[in-house]
Design a protein around this motif. Sequence first.
Motif, PDB file in Angstrom:
ATOM      1  N   LEU A  54       0.827  -1.202   0.000  1.00 51.99           N
ATOM      2  CA  LEU A  54       0.000   0.000   0.000  1.00 51.99           C
ATOM      3  C   LEU A  54       0.866   1.258   0.000  1.00 51.99           C
ATOM      4  O   LEU A  54       0.540   2.243  -0.686  1.00 51.99           O
ATOM      5  CB  LEU A  54      -0.926  -0.008   1.218  1.00 51.99           C
ATOM      6  N   SER A  55       1.974   1.223   0.724  1.00 46.80           N
ATOM      7  CA  SER A  55       2.879   2.381   0.754  1.00 46.80           C
ATOM      8  C   SER A  55       3.503   2.624  -0.612  1.00 46.80           C
ATOM      9  O   SER A  55       3.664   3.777  -1.030  1.00 46.80           O
ATOM     10  CB  SER A  55       3.985   2.162   1.801  1.00 46.80           C
ATOM     11  N   THR A  56       3.850   1.553  -1.311  1.00 41.10           N
ATOM     12  CA  THR A  56       4.414   1.689  -2.647  1.00 41.10           C
ATOM     13  C   THR A  56       3.389   2.263  -3.614  1.00 41.10           C
ATOM     14  O   THR A  56       3.728   3.036  -4.517  1.00 41.10           O
ATOM     15  CB  THR A  56       4.921   0.325  -3.153  1.00 41.10           C
ATOM     16  N   THR A  57       2.123   1.903  -3.445  1.00 44.32           N
ATOM     17  CA  THR A  57       1.069   2.490  -4.260  1.00 44.32           C
ATOM     18  C   THR A  57       1.012   4.000  -4.055  1.00 44.32           C
ATOM     19  O   THR A  57       0.780   4.760  -5.011  1.00 44.32           O
ATOM     20  CB  THR A  57      -0.303   1.887  -3.894  1.00 44.32           C
ATOM     21  N   ILE A  58       1.238   4.442  -2.831  1.00 48.83           N
ATOM     22  CA  ILE A  58       1.140   5.869  -2.513  1.00 48.83           C
ATOM     23  C   ILE A  58       2.347   6.643  -3.026  1.00 48.83           C
ATOM     24  O   ILE A  58       2.217   7.669  -3.711  1.00 48.83           O
ATOM     25  CB  ILE A  58       1.011   6.062  -0.986  1.00 48.83           C
ATOM     26  N   VAL A  59       3.550   6.175  -2.689  1.00 50.10           N
ATOM     27  CA  VAL A  59       4.766   6.933  -2.983  1.00 50.10           C
ATOM     28  C   VAL A  59       5.238   6.630  -4.396  1.00 50.10           C
ATOM     29  O   VAL A  59       5.857   5.609  -4.654  1.00 50.10           O
ATOM     30  CB  VAL A  59       5.883   6.605  -1.965  1.00 50.10           C
ATOM     31  N   GLY A  60       4.937   7.519  -5.315  1.00 53.75           N
ATOM     32  CA  GLY A  60       5.379   7.374  -6.692  1.00 53.75           C
ATOM     33  C   GLY A  60       6.216   8.566  -7.105  1.00 53.75           C
ATOM     34  O   GLY A  60       7.071   9.049  -6.362  1.00 53.75           O
ATOM     35  N   ALA A  61       5.928   9.091  -8.295  1.00 52.59           N
ATOM     36  CA  ALA A  61       6.684  10.241  -8.789  1.00 52.59           C
ATOM     37  C   ALA A  61       6.307  11.523  -8.065  1.00 52.59           C
ATOM     38  O   ALA A  61       7.075  12.480  -8.037  1.00 52.59           O
ATOM     39  CB  ALA A  61       6.442  10.405 -10.293  1.00 52.59           C
ATOM     40  N   GLY A  62       5.121  11.560  -7.456  1.00 51.58           N
ATOM     41  CA  GLY A  62       4.640  12.776  -6.813  1.00 51.58           C
ATOM     42  C   GLY A  62       5.519  13.267  -5.691  1.00 51.58           C
ATOM     43  O   GLY A  62       5.512  14.454  -5.357  1.00 51.58           O
ATOM     44  N   ILE A  63       6.316  12.373  -5.099  1.00 47.24           N
ATOM     45  CA  ILE A  63       7.189  12.769  -4.000  1.00 47.24           C
ATOM     46  C   ILE A  63       8.160  13.860  -4.431  1.00 47.24           C
ATOM     47  O   ILE A  63       8.540  14.724  -3.629  1.00 47.24           O
ATOM     48  CB  ILE A  63       7.954  11.538  -3.454  1.00 47.24           C
ATOM     49  N   MET A  64       8.558  13.861  -5.707  1.00 43.74           N
ATOM     50  CA  MET A  64       9.534  14.831  -6.174  1.00 43.74           C
ATOM     51  C   MET A  64       8.940  16.223  -6.366  1.00 43.74           C
ATOM     52  O   MET A  64       9.672  17.200  -6.493  1.00 43.74           O
ATOM     53  CB  MET A  64      10.150  14.345  -7.504  1.00 43.74           C
ATOM     54  N   ALA A  65       7.618  16.333  -6.411  1.00 46.84           N
ATOM     55  CA  ALA A  65       6.984  17.633  -6.563  1.00 46.84           C
ATOM     56  C   ALA A  65       6.716  18.312  -5.228  1.00 46.84           C
ATOM     57  O   ALA A  65       6.429  19.508  -5.190  1.00 46.84           O
ATOM     58  CB  ALA A  65       5.670  17.474  -7.334  1.00 46.84           C
ATOM     59  N   LEU A  66       6.800  17.559  -4.126  1.00 48.16           N
ATOM     60  CA  LEU A  66       6.422  18.113  -2.829  1.00 48.16           C
ATOM     61  C   LEU A  66       7.354  19.213  -2.308  1.00 48.16           C
ATOM     62  O   LEU A  66       6.880  20.174  -1.695  1.00 48.16           O
ATOM     63  CB  LEU A  66       6.304  16.994  -1.798  1.00 48.16           C
ATOM     64  N   PRO A  67       8.688  19.114  -2.498  1.00 45.89           N
ATOM     65  CA  PRO A  67       9.524  20.231  -2.029  1.00 45.89           C
ATOM     66  C   PRO A  67       9.139  21.569  -2.654  1.00 45.89           C
ATOM     67  O   PRO A  67       9.263  22.620  -2.008  1.00 45.89           O
ATOM     68  CB  PRO A  67      10.937  19.798  -2.450  1.00 45.89           C
ATOM     69  N   ALA A  68       8.661  21.540  -3.900  1.00 47.21           N
ATOM     70  CA  ALA A  68       8.250  22.788  -4.548  1.00 47.21           C
ATOM     71  C   ALA A  68       7.023  23.395  -3.876  1.00 47.21           C
ATOM     72  O   ALA A  68       6.814  24.612  -3.942  1.00 47.21           O
ATOM     73  CB  ALA A  68       7.967  22.549  -6.032  1.00 47.21           C
ATOM     74  N   THR A  69       6.219  22.563  -3.221  1.00 52.86           N
ATOM     75  CA  THR A  69       5.070  23.115  -2.496  1.00 52.86           C
ATOM     76  C   THR A  69       5.535  23.927  -1.297  1.00 52.86           C
ATOM     77  O   THR A  69       4.867  24.891  -0.899  1.00 52.86           O
ATOM     78  CB  THR A  69       4.122  21.995  -2.022  1.00 52.86           C
ATOM     79  N   MET A  70       6.679  23.551  -0.720  1.00 54.21           N
ATOM     80  CA  MET A  70       7.243  24.336   0.375  1.00 54.21           C
ATOM     81  C   MET A  70       7.691  25.709  -0.115  1.00 54.21           C
ATOM     82  O   MET A  70       7.587  26.705   0.610  1.00 54.21           O
ATOM     83  CB  MET A  70       8.436  23.611   1.006  1.00 54.21           C
ATOM     84  N   LYS A  71       8.190  25.751  -1.338  1.00 57.90           N
ATOM     85  CA  LYS A  71       8.626  27.036  -1.902  1.00 57.90           C
ATOM     86  C   LYS A  71       7.447  27.992  -2.062  1.00 57.90           C
ATOM     87  O   LYS A  71       7.591  29.207  -1.900  1.00 57.90           O
ATOM     88  CB  LYS A  71       9.298  26.797  -3.256  1.00 57.90           C
ATOM     89  N   VAL A  72       6.279  27.449  -2.348  1.00 52.35           N
ATOM     90  CA  VAL A  72       5.089  28.278  -2.536  1.00 52.35           C
ATOM     91  C   VAL A  72       4.432  28.613  -1.204  1.00 52.35           C
ATOM     92  O   VAL A  72       4.071  29.768  -0.939  1.00 52.35           O
ATOM     93  CB  VAL A  72       4.076  27.568  -3.464  1.00 52.35           C
ATOM     94  N   LEU A  73       4.282  27.601  -0.346  1.00 55.81           N
ATOM     95  CA  LEU A  73       3.530  27.780   0.895  1.00 55.81           C
ATOM     96  C   LEU A  73       4.392  28.208   2.080  1.00 55.81           C
ATOM     97  O   LEU A  73       3.875  28.794   3.038  1.00 55.81           O
ATOM     98  CB  LEU A  73       2.815  26.472   1.267  1.00 55.81           C
ATOM     99  N   GLY A  74       5.679  27.909   2.039  1.00 58.67           N
ATOM    100  CA  GLY A  74       6.503  28.046   3.230  1.00 58.67           C
ATOM    101  C   GLY A  74       6.460  26.748   4.021  1.00 58.67           C
ATOM    102  O   GLY A  74       5.560  25.921   3.834  1.00 58.67           O
TER     103      GLY A  74
END
Length: 464
Positions: A54-74
């Motif tokens: 189930l964890s492998t189903t969740i963690v895919g390519a999207g993990i690499m986009a998450l740091p950019a959300t910090m740049k936008v949101l703080g």
Amino acid sequence: MTMGMATREKSSRKGKQVVADDREPLLPTRQEEKDGGGFDEFDGASFAGAVFNLSTTIVGAGIMALPATMKVLGLVPGVLMILFVAVLTEASIDMLIRFSRAGKIVTYGGVVGDAFGNFGRVLLQSCVVINNVGVLIVYMIIIGDVLSGTSSSGDHHSGILEGWFGSQWWNARFFVLLVTTLAVFSPLACFKRVDSLSYTSALSVALAVLFVVITAGIAIVKMVGGSIPMPRLFPDVTDLSSFWKLFTVVPVVVTAYICHYNVHTVDNELEDSSQIKPIVRTSLGLCSAVYVATSFFGFLLFGDGTLDDVLANFDSDLGIAYGSFLNDVVRVSYVAHLMLVFPIVFFALRLNVDGLLFPTSRPICMDNRRFALVTAALIILIFSGANFIPSIWDAFQFTGATAAVAIGFIFPAAITLRDSQGIATRWDKILSVFMIVLAVLSNAIAIYSDADSIFHKGGGSPRA
């Protein structure tokens, strides 16, 4: 998975009574096992194996986009949003499980069909197919880009193999993807039980953790050396445009936890089905920790220079000893991670395609010819898409993001509001309305953002 309505009752492990679909894909009766000859004796999946799948189903390519959300949101709002969506995801999965138990139904499609009939079931299966085909093509494109390199806007970015051995015929994109497909994807796609992938899933999760550890290590070394400034804790909002930009991260985070299409598959194979809720919580907790750590250390390391795909930041000088080696380790581990995520997502894709094409046939796992034909056709389709449609980020932001949000939030909320089993509480219905509003809002923002990127900037940014 999503294979039809519940019609016949059978005994299951631990004395559990459930209703099996006409086309239940994973748990044929003992007599079917003997007649079909397609299964060995199977006593049920373990807790750890289910968590890793189930964890492998969740963690895919999207993990690499998450740091950019910090740049936008703080950092503060960004971390809080990741945790909030994890809680919301657990609530939506809990809705599916409760309505499945109440109706004695063992597939996602069965629950949707119970609430909305055959049209609803087909619509859900179509969403899973659209989402998973898009995701798998994107995975294969990323693998090709990282190993063989890519050219865009007149610039060529060397792949790992090209950097190590120079430009050779055997490290060209088509050949690398062909070898990967034949040597990795095809063998792993031939398993008929998702539990058979538990070891590769465990390795996949370990590789994701390795990425976090390396990123954290680099960030800590540079922080001790005084070369990393204090990251922004809150968003920088100066005008209306910067305010609306905050909402562009919603689709990225909302879709980061989509795993609903595999929950019933994992549940069906458990030795003790009462473990499914702890398994979901454990998986979401593990993935949340990986997501928060990746976002925090990724943004800490690259700051406002964090790219939409943070993996692209590891194509430059890190400013530390052995930086080039660490860049290669990060990229190789990420490619290996995606290779091992592929069969889990493919498993769900094959079952849903079979459900759409052969809704009245016996389970695909009991028909070797159909199993082989559907598997081969889908692999060829994905391989062709990755080779002949190399720039498909924007197309799949329209289709994939919308389908993913529908799978993760709209369908569970709609099932609850329909309440065909009469078990929904007032809080369930309030939460369902909130989920639908959030899902529709995130889709609208994703479509607007992508359309604006295509028509005004001449191209979109890769986000998964």
